[in-house]
Design a protein around this motif. Structure first.
Motif, PDB file in Angstrom:
ATOM      1  N   ARG A  33       0.863  -1.193   0.000  1.00  0.00           N
ATOM      2  CA  ARG A  33       0.000   0.000   0.000  1.00  0.00           C
ATOM      3  C   ARG A  33       0.892   1.233   0.000  1.00  0.00           C
ATOM      4  N   ARG A  89       0.824  -1.291  -5.228  1.00  0.00           N
ATOM      5  CA  ARG A  89      -0.461  -0.705  -5.613  1.00  0.00           C
ATOM      6  C   ARG A  89      -0.292   0.796  -5.731  1.00  0.00           C
ATOM      7  N   GLY A 112      -9.883  -7.132  -3.709  1.00  0.00           N
ATOM      8  CA  GLY A 112      -9.811  -6.303  -2.499  1.00  0.00           C
ATOM      9  C   GLY A 112     -11.119  -6.485  -1.751  1.00  0.00           C
ATOM     10  N   ASN A 129     -11.959  -6.049   1.298  1.00  0.00           N
ATOM     11  CA  ASN A 129     -12.402  -5.056   2.295  1.00  0.00           C
ATOM     12  C   ASN A 129     -13.381  -4.090   1.644  1.00  0.00           C
ATOM     13  N   ARG A 139     -17.001   0.387   6.091  1.00  0.00           N
ATOM     14  CA  ARG A 139     -16.110  -0.544   6.789  1.00  0.00           C
ATOM     15  C   ARG A 139     -15.541   0.014   8.092  1.00  0.00           C
TER      16      ARG A 139
HETATM   17  C1  PEP Z   1      -9.285  -4.003   0.001  1.00  0.00           C
HETATM   18  O1  PEP Z   1     -10.125  -3.128  -0.206  1.00  0.00           O
HETATM   19  O2  PEP Z   1      -9.565  -5.171   0.257  1.00  0.00           O
HETATM   20  C2  PEP Z   1      -7.854  -3.667  -0.012  1.00  0.00           C
HETATM   21  C3  PEP Z   1      -6.946  -4.602   0.057  1.00  0.00           C
HETATM   22  O3  PEP Z   1      -7.529  -2.351  -0.087  1.00  0.00           O
HETATM   23  P1  PEP Z   1      -7.613  -1.309   1.139  1.00  0.00           P
HETATM   24  O4  PEP Z   1      -7.907  -2.100   2.367  1.00  0.00           O
HETATM   25  O5  PEP Z   1      -6.300  -0.634   1.196  1.00  0.00           O
HETATM   26  O6  PEP Z   1      -8.709  -0.411   0.703  1.00  0.00           O
END
Ligand code: PEP
Ligand code: MG
Length: 585
Positions: A301, A337, A457, A459, A470
């Motif tokens: 990241r 990323r 991703g 999350n 989230r």
């Molecule tokens: C995700 O969204 O799963 C991800 C890996 O990116 P981030 O948590 O940095 O948004």
């Protein structure tokens, strides 16, 4: 004793003194009149406070230079210059004389006015100065009020503590000495909020979503924080303390046992091999990833290079950070990323408007495509670093083919710019899309035509497919990774990748969640990327089962009608295929 219960966000148990971090405005700042005769004494107070603040900033400057980097040190240098600025101090004196108000009020009011003017400027350099002015004025005011420990910067923590906060911005966590933070308790946050991700990356036990803990705990209170069960005990009684100490010993023993797996492949009993990689945010985490047996970095990241209070890192700083990771990982692949600021990850330079719905707003690739020159700084830095190892590039928050195509055009432009400057870079660098928006999952077959790989991703995919913020603890219970809709998006993405002959990876937190491992193996996921410390446990599950058994579970999970049915299927499967209690799920 009092016990608080929240979301278990990072495993492990911590014992220690609380440090309560309150990033509050100076709402209780005293305001009173002084007489003309008192003016000189008031001015002397300010001079003493400025001298004290300067000493603190000098110490921070030296420490930042040693431990964080020259960019952060330069910010403290700027703060020092402000504290020594004669014009600035003259203006304060003038206002003191005219207003005959207490000096902390004069400093606060004047700095607020200057900061507001700077914030309104279209020039990012001026806006950055506003942040600096606010920092400096708060430091001086804390000194005037004899606040024994400055609370506005986590860089000031210089003893082992359990950090208690309402919420932390990623930039707050950037400056803190993570080795000093033995545990973390927060009112806000969930398992997938950025603080949780950071806590797991640094092996800091964390309990989030505690609602009011930052108001109920005082500095110096003794706490036992259990990041596995999600509890924080204030002044624990003898029995609780003994129980927690016992659990902590077991936790460490299990970690030692799992360490044996480091050199072994992530392969099922019937020979199905997958790759287990680590997610990192800071270059220094690469060594830790190797320690846990990561076969590469599946998600670097890069936003921490952008959210340092001040400004986005220059090309050279980025190049150095990427090179360091690539060198540390040798031939192992490193997926960088491109920046994902916006949403809850704020960059002072890039943020221009207050958005009503930042998570649906100007973030990640949207911001990069709107600032092509800034985006290309990052792409060139990655390209230049590529000669040091095995790099892949990944674009966050791709919502459709247009964005992916535009990003690839800018990557080509960055290549041409490097060529023109005779800067070497690796050939055939793979570039892929993150699949974290439902529209991307639904069009994965189209995106696969232009993508060298996918990385799920989860999350964000969970957040956007279930409409659950989230970071909001009130709706967190709805954001369940085992929802049939989420599983369908995952399956669709993996199948689309395989149909086009590319690999499907996952770098969301679900990849490191032991209760999902078997389903993901069964669905055919090729690569799992997670907090490094989660790798041994996931590997143990994979090595203890067969692909055929996982496939049967995945088929059953795909037929399930509800979260409860999916979880029941996993539970039954675990009982038959895994030693009871071993996985802590
Ligand atoms: C995700 O969204 O799963 C991800 C890996 O990116 P981030 O948590 O940095 O948004
Ligand atoms: Mg994301």
């Amino acid at each position: 004793m009092k016990t608080f219960t929240g979301i278990p966000a990072s495993a492990g148990i911590a014992f220690g003194k609380a440090f309560v971090y309150r990033d509050e405005e100076n709402s209780e700042l005293p305001r009173y009149s002084i007489t003309a005769a008192e003016e000189a004494a008031e001015w002397a107070r300010l001079q003493k406070a400025v001298a004290e603040a300067s000493e603190q900033v000098k110490a921070l400057h030296d420490r930042a230079g040693r431990e964080i980097g020259s960019e952060q040190a330069a910010i403290f240098q700027a703060h020092l210059m402000m504290l020594e600025d004669v014009d600035f101090l003259d203006q304060i004196r003038d206002r003191l004389k005219k207003s005959l108000l207490n000096i902390e009020w004069v400093v606060w009011e004047m700095c607020r006015e200057i900061a507001q003017k700077l914030m309104a400027s279209p020039d990012p350099i001026f806006r950055e100065r506003a942040v600096d002015i606010a920092d400096v004025s708060r430091r001086v005011i804390n000194s005037l009020l004899s606040v024994t420990r400055s609370r506005f910067s986590l860089a000031d923590i210089d003893e082992d503590v359990i950090l208690v906060a309402h919420d932390l911005m990623p930039s707050d966590t950037l400056v803190m000495d993570k080795a000093r933070i033995k545990g973390l308790a927060m009112d806000m946050g969930s398992r997938t909020s950025h603080t949780a991700i950071l806590a797991r990356a640094f092996n800091i036990p964390a309990v989030l979503g505690l609602s009011v803990i930052s108001r109920e705990i005082k500095d110096g209170d003794f706490l036992v924080l259990n990041g596995s069960s999600g509890t924080v005990a204030l002044d624990p009684d003898k029995r609780t303390l003994a129980r927690q100490e016992d659990e902590e010993r077991q936790y460490r023993d299990q970690a030692d046992r799992l360490g044996v797996l480091r050199e072994l492949p992530a392969e099922t009993t019937d020979g199905w091999r997958v790759a287990l990689k680590a997610n990192i945010e800071f270059p220094e985490e690469a060594e830790r990833a190797l320690h846990y047996g990561a076969e590469g970095i599946g998600l670097y990241r890069s936003e921490f290079l952008y959210i340092t209070p001040g400004k986005a890192a220059e090309e050279e700083t980025q190049y150095n950070a990427y090179s360091r990771v690539l060198k540390a990982m040798g031939k192992l692949p490193v997926t960088i990323r491109t920046v994902d600021v916006g949403g809850d990850k704020v960059s002072p330079e890039l943020l221009t408007v207050n958005e009503k719905n930042p998570l649906l707003g100007w973030r990640a690739i949207r911001m990069s495509l709107a600032n092509p020159e800034l985006f290309k700084v990052q792409l060139r830095a990655i390209l230049r670093a590529s000669v040091e190892g095995n790099v892949r590039i990944m674009f966050p928050m791709i919502s459709g083919i247009e964005e992916l195509e535009q990003a690839l055009v800018l990557l080509d432009e960055a290549r041409s710019e490097c060529k023109k400057k005779k800067q070497p870079f690796a050939q055939n660098i793979k570039a892929g899309a993150m699949i974290e928006i439902p529209s991307a999952a639904m069009t994965a077959d189209i995106l696969a035509e232009k993508s060298d790989f996918f990385s799920l991703g989860t999350n964000d995919l969970i957040q956007y497919s279930l409409a659950v913020d989230r970071g909001n603890e009130k709706v967190n219970y709805l954001g369940d990774s085992h929802h049939p809709a989420v599983l369908r998006f995952i399956k669709r993405t993996i199948d689309a990748a395989h149909e086009k002959g590319i690999k499907a990876a996952m770098c969301g937190e679900l990849a490191g969640n032991p209760s999902a491992t078997a389903i993901l193996i069964g669905l055919g996921l090729d690569e799992f990327s997670m907090a490094a410390s989660s790798i041994p446990l996931v590997k143990q599950i994979i090595r203890g089962t067969s692909h055929a058994a996982c496939k049967a579970l995945a088929d059953e999970a795909m037929r399930a009608r509800s979260i409860a049915e999916v979880r029941a299927a996993v539970k039954t499967w675990m009982a038959a295929n895994a030693p009871a209690g071993e996985y802590g799920i």
